[in-house]
Scaffold this motif. Structure first.
Motif, PDB file in Angstrom:
ATOM      1  N   SER A 196       0.828  -1.204   0.000  1.00  0.00           N
ATOM      2  CA  SER A 196       0.000   0.000   0.000  1.00  0.00           C
ATOM      3  C   SER A 196       0.867   1.260   0.000  1.00  0.00           C
ATOM      4  N   PHE A 197       1.902   1.276   0.839  1.00  0.00           N
ATOM      5  CA  PHE A 197       2.821   2.414   0.847  1.00  0.00           C
ATOM      6  C   PHE A 197       3.483   2.580  -0.521  1.00  0.00           C
ATOM      7  N   THR A 198       3.939   1.483  -1.100  1.00  0.00           N
ATOM      8  CA  THR A 198       4.608   1.533  -2.399  1.00  0.00           C
ATOM      9  C   THR A 198       3.697   2.145  -3.459  1.00  0.00           C
ATOM     10  N   GLU A 199       2.456   1.700  -3.504  1.00  0.00           N
ATOM     11  CA  GLU A 199       1.505   2.231  -4.492  1.00  0.00           C
ATOM     12  C   GLU A 199       1.319   3.740  -4.337  1.00  0.00           C
ATOM     13  N   HIS A 200       1.116   4.184  -3.095  1.00  0.00           N
ATOM     14  CA  HIS A 200       0.871   5.613  -2.855  1.00  0.00           C
ATOM     15  C   HIS A 200       2.114   6.450  -3.117  1.00  0.00           C
ATOM     16  N   LEU A 201       3.270   5.949  -2.745  1.00  0.00           N
ATOM     17  CA  LEU A 201       4.498   6.709  -2.969  1.00  0.00           C
ATOM     18  C   LEU A 201       4.845   6.791  -4.455  1.00  0.00           C
ATOM     19  N   GLU A 202       4.686   5.673  -5.162  1.00  0.00           N
ATOM     20  CA  GLU A 202       4.995   5.682  -6.588  1.00  0.00           C
ATOM     21  C   GLU A 202       4.040   6.606  -7.348  1.00  0.00           C
ATOM     22  N   GLN A 203       2.784   6.696  -6.894  1.00  0.00           N
ATOM     23  CA  GLN A 203       1.837   7.637  -7.509  1.00  0.00           C
ATOM     24  C   GLN A 203       2.309   9.075  -7.327  1.00  0.00           C
ATOM     25  N   ARG A 204       3.096   9.311  -6.303  1.00  0.00           N
ATOM     26  CA  ARG A 204       3.610  10.656  -6.020  1.00  0.00           C
ATOM     27  C   ARG A 204       4.990  10.865  -6.656  1.00  0.00           C
ATOM     28  N   GLY A 205       5.429   9.917  -7.490  1.00  0.00           N
ATOM     29  CA  GLY A 205       6.690  10.058  -8.200  1.00  0.00           C
ATOM     30  C   GLY A 205       7.923   9.685  -7.407  1.00  0.00           C
ATOM     31  N   VAL A 206       7.746   8.924  -6.333  1.00  0.00           N
ATOM     32  CA  VAL A 206       8.857   8.532  -5.471  1.00  0.00           C
ATOM     33  C   VAL A 206       9.334   7.130  -5.856  1.00  0.00           C
ATOM     34  N   SER A 207      10.628   6.935  -5.872  1.00  0.00           N
ATOM     35  CA  SER A 207      11.207   5.612  -6.075  1.00  0.00           C
ATOM     36  C   SER A 207      11.188   4.886  -4.731  1.00  0.00           C
ATOM     37  N   VAL A 208      10.744   3.637  -4.724  1.00  0.00           N
ATOM     38  CA  VAL A 208      10.610   2.881  -3.478  1.00  0.00           C
ATOM     39  C   VAL A 208      11.477   1.621  -3.526  1.00  0.00           C
ATOM     40  N   THR A 209      12.224   1.410  -2.466  1.00  0.00           N
ATOM     41  CA  THR A 209      12.982   0.182  -2.271  1.00  0.00           C
ATOM     42  C   THR A 209      12.404  -0.489  -1.038  1.00  0.00           C
ATOM     43  N   ASP A 255      -9.946   3.740   7.036  1.00  0.00           N
ATOM     44  CA  ASP A 255      -9.312   4.509   8.100  1.00  0.00           C
ATOM     45  C   ASP A 255      -7.787   4.393   8.027  1.00  0.00           C
ATOM     46  N   TYR A 256      -7.282   3.167   7.906  1.00  0.00           N
ATOM     47  CA  TYR A 256      -5.831   2.992   7.847  1.00  0.00           C
ATOM     48  C   TYR A 256      -5.266   3.368   6.486  1.00  0.00           C
ATOM     49  N   LEU A 257      -6.039   3.221   5.440  1.00  0.00           N
ATOM     50  CA  LEU A 257      -5.602   3.652   4.124  1.00  0.00           C
ATOM     51  C   LEU A 257      -5.356   5.163   4.115  1.00  0.00           C
ATOM     52  N   GLU A 258      -6.224   5.917   4.761  1.00  0.00           N
ATOM     53  CA  GLU A 258      -6.029   7.363   4.876  1.00  0.00           C
ATOM     54  C   GLU A 258      -4.755   7.689   5.638  1.00  0.00           C
ATOM     55  N   LYS A 259      -4.465   6.929   6.674  1.00  0.00           N
ATOM     56  CA  LYS A 259      -3.252   7.165   7.462  1.00  0.00           C
ATOM     57  C   LYS A 259      -2.001   6.853   6.639  1.00  0.00           C
ATOM     58  N   ILE A 260      -2.053   5.779   5.867  1.00  0.00           N
ATOM     59  CA  ILE A 260      -0.929   5.421   4.994  1.00  0.00           C
ATOM     60  C   ILE A 260      -0.732   6.506   3.933  1.00  0.00           C
ATOM     61  N   GLN A 261      -1.830   6.992   3.367  1.00  0.00           N
ATOM     62  CA  GLN A 261      -1.740   8.061   2.370  1.00  0.00           C
ATOM     63  C   GLN A 261      -1.164   9.333   2.979  1.00  0.00           C
ATOM     64  N   LEU A 262      -1.560   9.663   4.198  1.00  0.00           N
ATOM     65  CA  LEU A 262      -1.035  10.859   4.850  1.00  0.00           C
ATOM     66  C   LEU A 262       0.460  10.732   5.102  1.00  0.00           C
ATOM     67  N   MET A 263       0.909   9.584   5.624  1.00  0.00           N
ATOM     68  CA  MET A 263       2.347   9.413   5.858  1.00  0.00           C
ATOM     69  C   MET A 263       3.101   9.467   4.533  1.00  0.00           C
ATOM     70  N   SER A 264       2.548   8.852   3.501  1.00  0.00           N
ATOM     71  CA  SER A 264       3.185   8.894   2.176  1.00  0.00           C
ATOM     72  C   SER A 264       3.327  10.333   1.702  1.00  0.00           C
ATOM     73  N   ALA A 265       2.280  11.121   1.877  1.00  0.00           N
ATOM     74  CA  ALA A 265       2.308  12.528   1.456  1.00  0.00           C
ATOM     75  C   ALA A 265       3.321  13.320   2.274  1.00  0.00           C
ATOM     76  N   LEU A 266       3.331  13.099   3.575  1.00  0.00           N
ATOM     77  CA  LEU A 266       4.273  13.837   4.428  1.00  0.00           C
ATOM     78  C   LEU A 266       5.719  13.533   4.059  1.00  0.00           C
TER      79      LEU A 266
END
Length: 185
Positions: free
Chosen positions: A24-37, A163-174
């Motif tokens: 879930s983190f990987t999907e949200h971060l990659e949507q924001r243009g971040v490379s994820v390892t 609820d937790y998806l929103e929290k994951i999205q917020l951390m990804s955005a931050l």
């Protein structure tokens, strides 16, 4: 920007809690243009921390390089007796091999923390990781995600709850906000 997801669980199956959270983190971060390892501890072959080795094991050298080359981290762990997993702590202890470098440990890295537990005690794991991150000279994101495992999934355990998806999205955005890369030191 490269963000490392450190899966501190020894569970390696594709549908386990840590792999689903990491996905879930990987999907949200990659949507924001971040490379994820993603560093799965279960696949890393990190030996017990021991300075009596004649040479540092290659798996440790690779792990330390991966951790130090990432711009930011997200650490994931289940709560084990009030803390992170022992294997996760052991892995982090190996960062000691960087102690004599000009910029040792995880100096000035920003780390997001996520812990889950069957009850409501996941914050204890967050606190344990927070102490280790600070000892490694990292900055801890002032937003963490303590998870009550029973509330994590919805639709008969098929997907992460809103609820937790929103929290994951917020951390990804931050973490992916470009301004954080200029975090004052």
């Amino acid at each position: 920007m490269n963000i490392l997801i450190f899966n501190g669980s020894l569970e390696s199956q594709s549908n386990t809690t840590p792999t689903r959270i990491a996905r879930s983190f990987t999907e949200h971060l990659e949507q924001r243009g971040v490379s994820v390892t993603t560093f799965h501890l279960s696949e890393a072959g990190i030996p017990l921390f021991d300075f009596s080795f004649q040479e540092t094991p290659p798996a440790v050298i690779d792990m330390v390089s991966t951790f130090r080359n990432a711009d930011m981290h997200i650490w994931l762990t289940p709560l084990y007796h009030g803390s992170m997993t022992g294997a996760m702590k052991n892995c982090l202890d190996w960062l000691e091999i960087s102690a004599r470098e000009e910029v040792p440990y995880l100096t000035n890295k920003i780390i997001g923390l996520v812990c889950w537990a069957d009850g409501a005690q996941a914050m204890q794991g967050i606190n344990a990781m927070d102490a280790v991150a600070k000892a490694l000279r990292a900055w801890v994101l002032p937003y963490s995600i303590p998870i009550v495992r029973g509330n994590l999934f919805a639709n008969n355990d098929q997907e992460i709850s809103s609820d937790y998806l929103e929290k994951i999205q917020l951390m990804s955005a931050l973490l992916s906000d470009r301004q954080l890369s200029n975090f004052p030191i």
